[in-house]
Design an enzyme around this catalytic site. Sequence first.
Site, PDB file in Angstrom:
ATOM      1  N   PHE A  15      -6.521   1.919  12.602  1.00 23.29           N
ATOM      2  CA  PHE A  15      -5.114   2.327  12.513  1.00 23.29           C
ATOM      3  C   PHE A  15      -4.972   3.801  12.850  1.00 23.29           C
ATOM      4  O   PHE A  15      -5.939   4.555  12.799  1.00 23.29           O
ATOM      5  CB  PHE A  15      -4.493   2.048  11.148  1.00 23.29           C
ATOM      6  CG  PHE A  15      -5.466   2.089  10.017  1.00 23.29           C
ATOM      7  CD1 PHE A  15      -5.926   3.304   9.551  1.00 23.29           C
ATOM      8  CD2 PHE A  15      -5.949   0.924   9.444  1.00 23.29           C
ATOM      9  CE1 PHE A  15      -6.840   3.355   8.530  1.00 23.29           C
ATOM     10  CE2 PHE A  15      -6.886   0.979   8.406  1.00 23.29           C
ATOM     11  CZ  PHE A  15      -7.321   2.191   7.957  1.00 23.29           C
ATOM     12  N   SER A 249      -2.398   8.645   2.175  1.00 26.18           N
ATOM     13  CA  SER A 249      -3.663   8.011   2.525  1.00 26.18           C
ATOM     14  C   SER A 249      -3.432   6.659   3.152  1.00 26.18           C
ATOM     15  O   SER A 249      -2.466   5.970   2.840  1.00 26.18           O
ATOM     16  CB  SER A 249      -4.496   7.878   1.255  1.00 26.18           C
ATOM     17  OG  SER A 249      -5.247   6.706   1.288  1.00 26.18           O
ATOM     18  N   LYS A 250      -4.365   6.300   4.029  1.00 25.65           N
ATOM     19  CA  LYS A 250      -4.251   5.000   4.674  1.00 25.65           C
ATOM     20  C   LYS A 250      -4.274   3.876   3.649  1.00 25.65           C
ATOM     21  O   LYS A 250      -3.793   2.794   3.888  1.00 25.65           O
ATOM     22  CB  LYS A 250      -5.342   4.799   5.717  1.00 25.65           C
ATOM     23  CG  LYS A 250      -6.602   5.528   5.435  1.00 25.65           C
ATOM     24  CD  LYS A 250      -7.407   5.762   6.726  1.00 25.65           C
ATOM     25  CE  LYS A 250      -8.509   6.762   6.465  1.00 25.65           C
ATOM     26  NZ  LYS A 250      -8.860   7.615   7.534  1.00 25.65           N
ATOM     27  N   ARG A 251      -4.850   4.191   2.490  1.00 26.48           N
ATOM     28  CA  ARG A 251      -4.937   3.143   1.473  1.00 26.48           C
ATOM     29  C   ARG A 251      -3.566   2.673   0.990  1.00 26.48           C
ATOM     30  O   ARG A 251      -3.395   1.563   0.543  1.00 26.48           O
ATOM     31  CB  ARG A 251      -5.763   3.617   0.279  1.00 26.48           C
ATOM     32  CG  ARG A 251      -7.179   3.109   0.336  1.00 26.48           C
ATOM     33  CD  ARG A 251      -8.011   3.828  -0.655  1.00 26.48           C
ATOM     34  NE  ARG A 251      -7.919   5.274  -0.407  1.00 26.48           N
ATOM     35  CZ  ARG A 251      -8.302   6.188  -1.259  1.00 26.48           C
ATOM     36  NH1 ARG A 251      -8.774   5.847  -2.424  1.00 26.48           N
ATOM     37  NH2 ARG A 251      -8.213   7.480  -0.966  1.00 26.48           N
ATOM     38  N   GLY A 253      -1.245   2.121   2.821  1.00 30.00           N
ATOM     39  CA  GLY A 253      -0.810   1.142   3.812  1.00 30.00           C
ATOM     40  C   GLY A 253       0.504   1.488   4.484  1.00 30.00           C
ATOM     41  O   GLY A 253       0.939   0.777   5.385  1.00 30.00           O
TER      42      GLY A 253
END
Length: 479
Positions: A15, A249-251, A253
């Site tokens: 991503f 953060s990518k966490r 989403g």
Amino acid sequence: MKKVRTRFAPSPTGFMHLGGLRTALYAYLYAKSNGGDFILRIEDTDQGRYVDGAVELIYSSLRESGLYYDEGPDVGGDYGPYVQSERKAIYAEYAKKLIDLGGAYYCFCSKERLESLTDENGNRKYDKHCLKLSKEEVERRIAAGEPYVIRQNIPTEGTSSYEDLIYGTINVDYAELEDNILIKSDGMPTYNFANVIDDHLMGITHVIRGTEYLSSTPKYNLMYDTFGWERPVYIHLPTIMKDATRKLSKRYGDANFDDFVKKGYLKEAIINYVALLGWAPKDNSEKMTLSEMVEKFSLDGISKSPSIFDEVKLRWLNGEYIRALSDEEFYELALPYLEKSKVNGKYDLKKVAALLHTRVEVLGEIPEKIDWLAELTEYDLNLFANKKNKTDEAVARELLPKIYEYVEGIDDFSNDNLYSVLSGKAAESGIKSGALFWVMRIAITGQGVTPGGATEMAALIGKEETLKRLRFSMELLNK
Ligand code: GLU
């Protein structure tokens, strides 16, 4: 003066995180505002993290946001290969050189031995055990096929210092650093090694990346110095926060370029907003095209403090971009969302789009903004109450039959004609036009807020549907 060369060096994780996009953007802006080159390098040495299609996603996200790179894996250039996994032989050669120069050494320590170095707090620091091995022993063990890694040899005392263009002088004591692995047992380099070799060999003049590398940069400088290479200029960028305490953060989403595009944010708006996450131009402009950003970009506009990602502001900016589109451009971008809505197949989507154009901030909201328009169902009769127009349920009960009669007599159902005929009728019969239009709008939509006035809504749904809805509302009022 040397030509400025900057690079964006993402790992293909699957991503394009907005933080990464901002790094790419600033590297692009810095290069372009100084007449330099912007380079893409893929850092894929962590093969365990390989994700299918991830590299293509990097290419497409950069292109879609307008960040064309002058050199990169898919466009070529004089400094390739631009993919780290294809540069293994180069790293091996330079690792050997660094060993010869005393800047690195072979290490054969087993996992168990390394684990035994862990202290009571769970911290572990390599003890330079293998630095003591003689050249002969090292050669013998390598020849015998023993697995090894190559570690950086960091002095145990002294301080390293460098200037970062954003954060100023950075001093780090060598004692705080560790003899990190430069080449893993599979022969792949770590980031710690590859970034130095590549930035040097690719002629990178300005290294632009996140602050997480601020304190490890002395290790890299040590290698530049040992090789006798010129250090690049460093520009570390402030963190982007989700709120006061959490990093974006990518966490979570929700911080990916792709996700925002799918939600209905325009690429130009996203890249524009991302630019503002840590940078402001001297004139404080907010809405800027990429070429305006190139013109205005300068490092003194970059702030040291973390910036907070504010979706409300992104929405606002997106709304500005949407309003600046022509009706036709808006229709084309809105079409996939209009097609998902319940009005698809019922009304002319072009007309629906024209009504929505100035009233939408994010394209993804289109269905929820108009689904109700597909059908009129029972609604709250209090909606007829309006102070300014002096209307309420009783007034509606009285006016609706008249409105019905007027509407029945109108054949040209364009907004303009409906408006002028109905205003005329109101004036003739001594009805306030504000009251007539209020009652009519509620009666045909059942909504307090609509994307257009009574006659616009009637023109959209057509004569037959307008009459049907007026009858429905009269029945509802007389129940
Ligand atoms: N591959 C590194 C990352 O994705 C790049 C850091 C750098 O720009 O040097 O964080």
